[in-house]
Structure formats: structure tokens, C-alpha cells
Design a protein around this motif. Structure first.
Motif, PDB file in Angstrom:
ATOM      1  N   ASP A 112      -4.195  -2.814 -10.479  1.00  0.00           N
ATOM      2  CA  ASP A 112      -3.340  -2.202  -9.912  1.00  0.00           C
ATOM      3  C   ASP A 112      -3.413  -1.016  -7.959  1.00  0.00           C
ATOM      4  OD1 ASP A 112      -3.034  -4.996 -10.870  1.00  0.00           O
ATOM      5  OD2 ASP A 112      -1.097  -3.661 -11.943  1.00  0.00           O
ATOM      6  N   GLY A 113      -4.763  -1.110  -8.428  1.00  0.00           N
ATOM      7  CA  GLY A 113      -5.193  -0.077  -7.148  1.00  0.00           C
ATOM      8  C   GLY A 113      -5.164   0.978  -7.295  1.00  0.00           C
ATOM      9  N   SER A 159     -13.570   4.110  -4.722  1.00  0.00           N
ATOM     10  CA  SER A 159     -14.199   2.990  -5.380  1.00  0.00           C
ATOM     11  C   SER A 159     -13.264   1.804  -5.735  1.00  0.00           C
ATOM     12  CB  SER A 159     -14.674   2.942  -6.832  1.00  0.00           C
ATOM     13  OG  SER A 159     -12.917   3.545  -7.158  1.00  0.00           O
ATOM     14  N   VAL A 160     -13.279   0.704  -4.669  1.00  0.00           N
ATOM     15  CA  VAL A 160     -12.810  -0.484  -4.226  1.00  0.00           C
ATOM     16  C   VAL A 160     -14.070  -1.305  -5.077  1.00  0.00           C
ATOM     17  CG1 VAL A 160     -12.290  -2.193  -2.328  1.00  0.00           C
ATOM     18  CG2 VAL A 160     -12.615   0.101  -1.530  1.00  0.00           C
ATOM     19  N   PRO A 161     -13.180  -1.905  -6.120  1.00  0.00           N
ATOM     20  CA  PRO A 161     -13.809  -3.175  -6.553  1.00  0.00           C
ATOM     21  C   PRO A 161     -14.555  -4.074  -5.858  1.00  0.00           C
ATOM     22  CG  PRO A 161     -11.669  -3.200  -6.979  1.00  0.00           C
ATOM     23  CD  PRO A 161     -12.282  -1.963  -6.184  1.00  0.00           C
ATOM     24  N   THR A 162     -15.510  -4.695  -6.467  1.00  0.00           N
ATOM     25  CA  THR A 162     -16.784  -5.119  -5.400  1.00  0.00           C
ATOM     26  C   THR A 162     -16.429  -6.627  -5.380  1.00  0.00           C
ATOM     27  OG1 THR A 162     -18.196  -5.717  -7.506  1.00  0.00           O
ATOM     28  CG2 THR A 162     -18.508  -4.171  -5.510  1.00  0.00           C
ATOM     29  N   GLY A 163     -15.107  -7.202  -6.403  1.00  0.00           N
ATOM     30  CA  GLY A 163     -15.110  -8.791  -6.237  1.00  0.00           C
ATOM     31  C   GLY A 163     -16.955  -9.480  -6.788  1.00  0.00           C
ATOM     32  N   HIS A 172      -6.018   3.013  -9.276  1.00  0.00           N
ATOM     33  CA  HIS A 172      -6.752   5.019  -9.151  1.00  0.00           C
ATOM     34  C   HIS A 172      -7.027   4.589  -7.866  1.00  0.00           C
ATOM     35  CE1 HIS A 172      -9.497   6.045 -12.652  1.00  0.00           C
ATOM     36  NE2 HIS A 172     -10.632   6.465 -11.433  1.00  0.00           N
ATOM     37  N   GLN A 173      -7.517   3.890  -7.263  1.00  0.00           N
ATOM     38  CA  GLN A 173      -7.962   3.781  -6.115  1.00  0.00           C
ATOM     39  C   GLN A 173      -7.582   5.028  -5.183  1.00  0.00           C
ATOM     40  OE1 GLN A 173      -7.985   1.209  -7.438  1.00  0.00           O
ATOM     41  NE2 GLN A 173     -10.219   0.521  -7.775  1.00  0.00           N
ATOM     42  N   ALA A 174      -5.632   4.300  -5.433  1.00  0.00           N
ATOM     43  CA  ALA A 174      -4.483   5.225  -4.068  1.00  0.00           C
ATOM     44  C   ALA A 174      -4.366   6.302  -4.725  1.00  0.00           C
ATOM     45  CB  ALA A 174      -3.684   4.620  -4.484  1.00  0.00           C
ATOM     46  N   ILE A 175      -5.051   7.164  -5.743  1.00  0.00           N
ATOM     47  CA  ILE A 175      -5.438   8.411  -6.712  1.00  0.00           C
ATOM     48  C   ILE A 175      -6.257   9.139  -5.956  1.00  0.00           C
ATOM     49  CG2 ILE A 175      -5.516  10.008  -8.615  1.00  0.00           C
ATOM     50  CD1 ILE A 175      -4.040   8.096 -10.563  1.00  0.00           C
ATOM     51  N   TYR A 181       1.123  -1.285  -0.327  1.00  0.00           N
ATOM     52  CA  TYR A 181      -0.105   0.067  -0.320  1.00  0.00           C
ATOM     53  C   TYR A 181       1.132   0.958   0.026  1.00  0.00           C
ATOM     54  CZ  TYR A 181      -4.638  -1.911   0.333  1.00  0.00           C
ATOM     55  OH  TYR A 181      -5.843  -2.714   0.618  1.00  0.00           O
ATOM     56  N   ILE A 182       1.909   1.213   0.770  1.00  0.00           N
ATOM     57  CA  ILE A 182       2.579   2.566   1.117  1.00  0.00           C
ATOM     58  C   ILE A 182       3.461   2.469  -0.406  1.00  0.00           C
ATOM     59  CG2 ILE A 182       5.043   3.268   2.023  1.00  0.00           C
ATOM     60  CD1 ILE A 182       2.510   4.214   4.371  1.00  0.00           C
ATOM     61  N   GLU A 183       4.156   1.474  -0.642  1.00  0.00           N
ATOM     62  CA  GLU A 183       4.756   2.062  -2.076  1.00  0.00           C
ATOM     63  C   GLU A 183       3.639   2.320  -3.395  1.00  0.00           C
ATOM     64  OE1 GLU A 183       7.506  -2.466  -1.284  1.00  0.00           O
ATOM     65  OE2 GLU A 183       6.437  -2.417  -2.679  1.00  0.00           O
ATOM     66  N   ARG A 184       2.759   1.763  -3.381  1.00  0.00           N
ATOM     67  CA  ARG A 184       2.001   2.549  -4.495  1.00  0.00           C
ATOM     68  C   ARG A 184       1.372   3.097  -4.036  1.00  0.00           C
ATOM     69  NH1 ARG A 184      -2.260  -2.231  -4.687  1.00  0.00           N
ATOM     70  NH2 ARG A 184      -2.567  -1.092  -3.027  1.00  0.00           N
ATOM     71  N   SER A 185       1.534   3.665  -2.373  1.00  0.00           N
ATOM     72  CA  SER A 185       0.786   4.964  -2.346  1.00  0.00           C
ATOM     73  C   SER A 185       1.864   6.619  -2.480  1.00  0.00           C
ATOM     74  CB  SER A 185       1.101   5.561  -0.774  1.00  0.00           C
ATOM     75  OG  SER A 185      -0.476   5.174  -0.556  1.00  0.00           O
TER      76      SER A 185
END
Ligand code: ATP
Length: 721
Positions: free
Chosen positions: A434-435, A449-453, A437-440, A385-389
Motif C-alpha cells: 500500500d505504498g 521503487s514504483v511498481p510497474t503495473g 515501502h515507497q514512502a519509506i 500521500y500525506i497521511e501515508r508519509s
């Protein structure tokens, strides 16, 4: 339910055919005339669903209408296709048989009517063909309408109802009484005891129409169920067990999926129990809610069966608490990302551009403050999560790679829209993977917008293809006839209006630029407004509705704006739009389902005037707007405004030709009205392209499902994310 033996007076003044007093003539006259010359007009040669699109698309009436450039043509016109005569003749004969019952039923009391209805049900359940029962069934329905609702189905409605029973899409102009017509096939199909569904676009319409028609069904001993989004499982089960069920396409789809999931779960439990011997199978009382899919009548068929066709209905597999945890961790990540330093806390791989925490970086992560939700996340996940952010903070910049704007679905919520780095245009609907979009979203502090699965998924199209009997009603299907016939095997027929339409098409006006066009529109609004006639102006987008509203304000013309930003007042605004001197600016589909009733003094002044400010990608949407005036034989007029910088030209002819036309438009000072046909040609090109795209998608979906079935998967439950 009323016990009176004497039928209630008929406020429409209409009487059974053949026994009609003179005063009844205006109500049924057009049908008598139309019936003699093909009461129902085929909009396509949909009887041969296999036939190539071109053949269908060039059916004479559609072609004529398009040649004239009149998107509202149809309705009351009397065109015929020789090869479809037999069907029309048959329907007219059936109408005559329905009419024969009328004098008999008129004399009977309510209890006898109900008994007749019950007898029909027994006969249907015993296996008698519904087509044999149709004349008496429709006559009973008409009689119940007359007694319970003071509305006697017009002959055109009966013939439309026969078309619906036979699986057609009936094109009926707005205000022609689709709600009442629907009762006919719903009633007849409900007799076999497998349920009849009416699918509409929203909860409000489902409830309103069901409640409105319930007295009619009750008089015939037919129960009515209504499905609303907030209903729990037991309420749903009850509604589906009714003979006729009103609901939205969406709810029917979700109930189908939930039932399927439940059946699979129970099936699994049963298998486990049989296999293991000590399995925990217990019938916990969970039961499916639907009792099969037999007949569905789709209201607003073109919008549900075409516009919404690809919309996937998805039941998510991620539970709420897991979702909360994910959201919290994104927020936590973007809060702390700016504190991480390159080389000290993380490194960037030159080749893969991957961000990786160093040992110091990892220990920093471990030391960061965390709330319970974040702490419950695994440590390896937290590093990611941190790497992505950190990556997002360094590489993704607002107004460069993306913009923020109000969501089209819900303007109260902001959303991230990607800017295409090659074209500089907005890449609508696309998302980073890969997350990222959500990190932005988290970095910008907007809803994540967490994908629902996906646990289960069905498209609206697949849903309706599962009904063995499908029919639809709409104000504007003719232009989509070939698509509807090809995908759903539902030919389109046009039902003539009960009274001849008196809607006048004024010549289209073409301008060089949007500015010139809007000025001319504002001028026309002012002129018509001065006569007291209401004016309705349709725009393609919210910003254009705002632009026009600004111009009207400058001219001192009081007006209402109806767009996605003020849906709450929608019904109220639409209901008032037919008043003296009213001016309403609306974006396309706004106000659907609410009648615009004209104030008394409006009719004598010429009725409502509709201004179309631009062509839409589908001619159908233009016709929906135009259909707002001249309802039920009212007077009315409309005019199409066009300009050489309209989007439709870009969509139809491509960027290069569009730029040329635009330049020509900027140099143009006078009228360019002679170019009007060019716009309609562009629209047809866009329509054809969209149609092809949809067919390709449909083909891929079909192949996917076939493959899944071959390997023993359930295409609705074993869905790729
Ligand atoms: N047979 C009839 N006798 C008397 N009134 C009728 C009859 N059929 C329809 N109406 C009236 O026509 C009006 C329009 O009906 P309805 O709302 O069902 O039209 P619609 O075709 O669904 O229009 P829209 O496309 O706007 O939804 C209603 O006020 C209804 O009472």
C-alpha cells in the motif's frame, strides 16, 4: 566466404576417423575409448520423466559422486546405466555415419558444400525427417567448422550434438567447446525454416558466440541473427527472420510478450471495426517480431532453467510520465510530513491505526507548494500521500523496522530491507504494501521503487516450455537432473571430456570456526602461491570475500577480488587469473563465461589450485567453481574447506542442531575432518527442500493458468498484479 577448393589445414591436427595419421591419436583417443564404453554417460534415468525423483536422484553415477563427496566427479568417468544402453548404441551408430561422410566432403570445394547444405534444406522443408538428415547435416557442419573456423568438431562433440538434437541437456565440462557443439543442433533444426534459437545469459555472450560461429553458418548458407537489449523492433524482426538467432532468455521472453500484446491489440481493433462498422482499424505497420518458437538451445541450462526459472519477465503498464508523477508525489509527501501535528492536522484511529487528516490538515495540504507533476495529481490522492508519509515518519524507524544496504542486484543503488520483528532477521525480498515501502524509500532519500503495473508477464520456465523442441548445455547439470527431467522433459547426459581430466581432489578440511578455517585457507594460499601456481578462492558472499582479501593483504599476498562490486573488470580479472602466481578471490558465479587460460609455465607447476571456502546451497554451484581448474585436460587441484558454523548446516539441519554444532565447533581445537560428510548431507537436504518448493510453486502456477484459460483469459496478459 572462402572459395578455395582445398580445405584449410586443421590446426588441431585431427583427421577423419579411420584415416587418421599417427599424430592425430591424442585428440580422438579418449573418444575412441569412451565410445567403446558408452561415449555419453547418462546422468539420470531421465528417459522416464514421470519416474519419481528418488529413482532419478539415486542413479548410480550421481549417487557415487555424492557418496565420495566429490562435487566435481563426472566428466571423464565412465559409468553406465544398463537400461540406457540402446540410446548410446544408437548415437554411436549415428556418429559412425557422420564420420562416413567426412572423406567425401573433404574432397569437395566450398561451393559444393554449400549446395549440399541447400539440398538438405529443401529435403527438410519437403518434410523429410531431420533424424534422417542428421548424419549428412552434422558432417557438413563439422566440415564447415574445419574450413571456416579451423575447428573440427571432436567426436564427443558430435555425439553431444546428437543428444542435443534429441532434446537432452548435455553436461559438458567448462572449456570443452559448448559454443562449437551448439552449431550442430542449431544447424539441423534451422533447416525446416522455422528458426532455431540459442538462449544464453547475457547480451555479451550472445553476441560473442554468434559472431564467433557466423563464418561456419555462412559457409552452409545459413543466416545468423543476434538480439541485443537495445535493438528496436525492426532490428529484432530481422534477427528473428534469420535461420539461427542468438539472444538472451530475457529478450526472447519480452519479445514473446510484446508480440502477444500487439496481437491482442490488433485483434481487438479488428473486432471493434467489425462490430461498430466505423472502427478505426488501420494496419499501422506494427508487426510482430518473432516468427514462432520452434527449437531453443539453452546455454548455461541449469542457471537459466532452474535458478532463473521463477523469474517473471514483466512488461509494465504504467507509462513513464505517470511513474515520474508518482515518484514526485512521494518525495513531496515525505518533505512535508514532519510539519503535520497530531490532533491538529491528523488523527489516529485507535482500532484500525489508520491516519486521517482533519479539516485543518486538509486545508494545509491544499496550501502546500506543489510543482506541476504533483499538482496534476487528484486532491484526494494528495491527502492519502500525506497521511501515508506522516504514518511512515512516526512509526517506521531506520535500523529498527528496516535497514538500508546496497542492493544485491545493483550495489550502486541502496535498498530498504525489512527486519522481521519476530526473529530480528532480515526479511529478504519482502516489501510493505500500500505504498508504505515507497514512502519509506522516499523518506530515506533512496530510489523509489514504483511498481510497474503488469500488462504482460511470463516466467522463464513458461517461456521455454512453449518451445516444442528444447535442449540445453551446461557444465553442471547432473545434480539437477531429476528436476530438469521432471519440469522440462529434458533428460541429462554427460559428455565425456575430449581429453581425460587431470584434476586432483585434495581431502576436505573441517574446522571448528570460520576464523580457524580462514586462517588455514590463507596459509594454504601462501604455500601454493609460493610455488607460482595460480590460486582461485570462491566465497559465498561479498563480505567473506572482503574478509579473506584483508587476511591476504596482511600476509603480503597480492591478489584480485572479484565480486558484485567490481563487475566492470570481471572479464579482465578472470582472463588474468591463470597467470603465474595470481591469486583471485571470487564470489560464486562471478566471471561466468570467460575462460581462465593458464600461462604456459603454470601447467608444469601443477596447474591452477581452487579453494572452496564453503558449500553452496546447490552442489552445482560448487562444481562450477571447481570446473575452473583442470580444463581441457590441464593439470589442477582443488580442496573444500568447511567449518561448523557454516550456513549450510543451519539450512540443512535447522537452528537448534546448528547452534549445538556451532558450540561444539567453538570448543573444538583440533581437526574435525571426519565430519565432512555431514556437510554434504546438509547440502542434499537443502537442495531437496528448494526442489520441493519449486515444484509446489509450479503446481500453483499451472492451476492458475488452467483456471484463467477456463474463463477465457490469457494467462500471460491478464495477470494479477
Ligand atoms: N573441436 C575443437 N577443435 C579445436 N578447438 C576447440 C574445439 N572445441 C572447442 N575448442 C576450443 O576450446 C575452447 C573452449 O571453448 P568454449 O568457450 O566454447 O568452451 P565452453 O565449454 O563454452 O566453456 P565455458 O563453460 O567456460 O563457457 C575454445 O578456445 C575453443 O577454441
Amino acid at each position: 566466404m572462402s572459395d578455395s577448393t582445398a580445405p584449410k589445414p586443421d590446426p588441431t591436427g585431427s583427421q577423419p576417423n579411420g584415416t587418421a595419421p599417427a599424430g592425430n591419436a591424442p585428440t580422438e583417443a579418449p573418444l575412441a575409448e569412451a565410445a567403446a564404453d558408452n561415449a555419453i554417460i547418462p546422468a539420470s534415468s531421465g528417459e522416464e520423466p514421470e519416474s519419481p525423483v528418488a529413482e532419478i536422484a539415486t542413479a548410480p553415477d550421481v549417487a557415487n559422486q555424492r557418496r565420495s563427496g566429490d562435487p566435481s566427479a563426472g566428466g571423464g568417468s565412465r559409468l553406465s546405466l544398463r537400461n540406457l544402453r540402446p540410446r548410446m548404441v544408437r548415437w554411436r551408430r549415428q556418429l559412425a555415419r557422420v564420420n562416413e561422410f567426412e572423406p567425401i566432403l573433404l574432397k569437395e570445394d566450398d561451393a559444393t558444400i554449400r549446395k549440399r547444405s541447400l539440398a538438405l534444406r529443401y529435403r527438410a522443408m519437403a518434410g523429410e525427417k531431420l533424424s534422417t538428415l542428421l548424419p549428412e547435416g552434422y558432417a557438413l557442419c563439422r566440415e564447415a567448422g574445419r574450413r571456416a573456423l579451423s575447428m573440427r568438431h571432436y567426436d564427443v562433440q558430435i555425439v553431444g550434438g546428437i543428444g542435443l538434437f534429441e532434446g537432452h541437456i548435455a553436461e559438458m565440462q567448462t572449456g570443452e567447446g559448448k559454443t562449437l557443439t551448439a552449431t550442430l543442433p542449431l544447424y539441423l533444426h534451422s533447416l525446416v525454416g522455422k528458426g532455431a534459437h540459442l538462449a544464453t545469459v547475457n547480451d555479451y555472450l550472445a553476441k560473442r558466440d554468434a559472431e564467433w560461429m557466423t563464418p561456419l553458418f555462412e559457409m552452409l548458407g545459413i543466416s545468423v541473427g543476434i538480439i541485443q537489449t537495445e535493438d528496436d523492433q525492426s532490428a529484432r524482426r530481422k534477427s528473428y527472420s534469420a535461420a539461427v538467432t542468438y539472444g538472451t532468455a530475457k529478450e526472447f521472453g519480452f519479445d514473446f510478450l510484446r508480440d502477444r500484446l500487439l496481437l491482442r491489440a490488433q485483434n481487438r481493433m479488428q473486432t471493434e471495426m467489425l462490430g461498430g462498422g466505423d472502427g478505426g482499424f488501420s494496419d499501422s505497420g506494427d508487426q510482430i517480431v518473432m516468427r514462432g518458437m520452434h527449437f531453443c538451445l539453452v546455454d548455461e541450462a541449469d542457471s537459466i532453467l532452474i535458478d532463473e526459472a521463477r523469474t517473471p519477465l514483466i512488461i509494465g503498464s504504467i507509462e513513464d510520465n505517470v511513474r515520474d508523477q508518482i515518484v514526485e508525489t512521494y518525495k513531496w509527501g515525505s518533505k512535508h510530513a514532519p510539519d503535520f501535528e497530531l490532533d491538529e492536522h491528523f488523527e489516529i484511529d485507535d482500532e484500525t491505526k489508520r491516519y486521517e487528516l482533519t479539516a485543518r490538515g486538509r486545508s494545509k495540504v491544499r496550501a502546500l507548494p506543489k510543482n506541476d507533476l504533483v499538482r496534476a495529481m487528484g486532491l484526494v490522492d494528495l491527502y492519502e500521500y500525506i497521511e501515508r508519509s506522516v504514518k511512515v515518519h512516526r512509526e517506521f524507524l531506520l535500523n529498527r523496522q528496516y535497514v538500508i544496504r546496497p542492493s544485491e542486484k545493483d550495489p550502486k543503488i541502496d535498498e530498504i530491507v525489512i527486519v522481521d520483528e519476530f526473529t530480528g532477521r532480515l526479511a529478504e525480498g519482502r516489501k510493505w504494501r500500500d505504498g508504505i515501502h515507497q514512502a519509506i524509500e522516499s523518506k530515506e532519500g533512496i530510489e523509489i521503487s514504483v511498481p510497474t503495473g503488469q500488462a504482460a508477464r511470463i516466467t522463464v520456465q513458461d517461456l521455454f516450455l512453449r518451445y516444442p523442441h528444447l535442449a540445453g548445455m551446461t557444465g553442471t547439470a547432473a545434480t539437477s537432473a531429476s528436476e530438469l527431467a521432471r519440469i522440462y522433459r529434458t533428460p541429462v547426459v554427460r559428455v565425456p571430456t575430449n581429453r581425460p581430466p587431470r584434476r586432483e581432489q585434495l581431502p576436505s578440511k573441517v574446522f571448528g570456526t570460520l576464523d580457524a578455517k580462514f586462517e588455514a585457507i590463507a596459509k594454504e594460499v601462501a604455500e601454493v602461491h609460493a610455488t607460482g601456481r595460480p590460486v582461485l578462492i570462491g566465497t559465498r558472499s561479498i563480505d567473506k570475500s572482503v574478509l579473506l582479501a584483508g587476511m591476504l593483504t596482511e600476509l603480503g599476498i597480492e591478489h584480485e577480488v572479484l565480486n558484485a562490486n567490481n563487475v566492470e573488470r570481471e572479464a579482465e580479472i578472470v582472463a588474468a587469473a591463470g597467470g603465474i602466481g595470481k591469486v583471485t578471490v571470487a564470489t560464486n558465479m562471478a566471471g561466468r563465461g570467460t575462460d581462465i587460460k593458464l600461462a604456459d609455465a603454470v601447467e608444469s607447476r601443477g596447474g591452477m589450485h581452487v579453494i572452496c571456502t564453503e558449500l553452496h546451497d546447490a552442489a552445482r554451484i560448487d562444481r562450477q567453481l571447481i570446473g575452473r581448474c583442470g580444463r581441457q585436460g590441464d593439470r589442477g587441484s582443488y580442496r573444500q574447506y568447511l567449518s561448523l558454523d557454516d550456513d549450510i548446516l543451519k539450512g540443512g539441519y535447522g537452528q537448534i542442531k546448528y547452534d549445538k554444532l556451532k558450540n561444539r565447533g567453538e570448543a573444538n581445537t583440533g581437526s574435525a575432518d571426519r565430519l565432512a560428510n555431514m556437510f554434504h548431507r546438509a547440502q542434499r537436504k537443502v537442495e531437496r527442500r528448494h526442489f520441493r518448493d519449486r515444484m509446489v510453486l509450479m503446481h500453483h502456477e499451472k492451476e492458475r493458468k488452467k483456471m484463467q484459460r477456463e474463463i477465457g483469459q490469457d494467462p500471460y496478459l491478464d495477470t494479477p498484479d
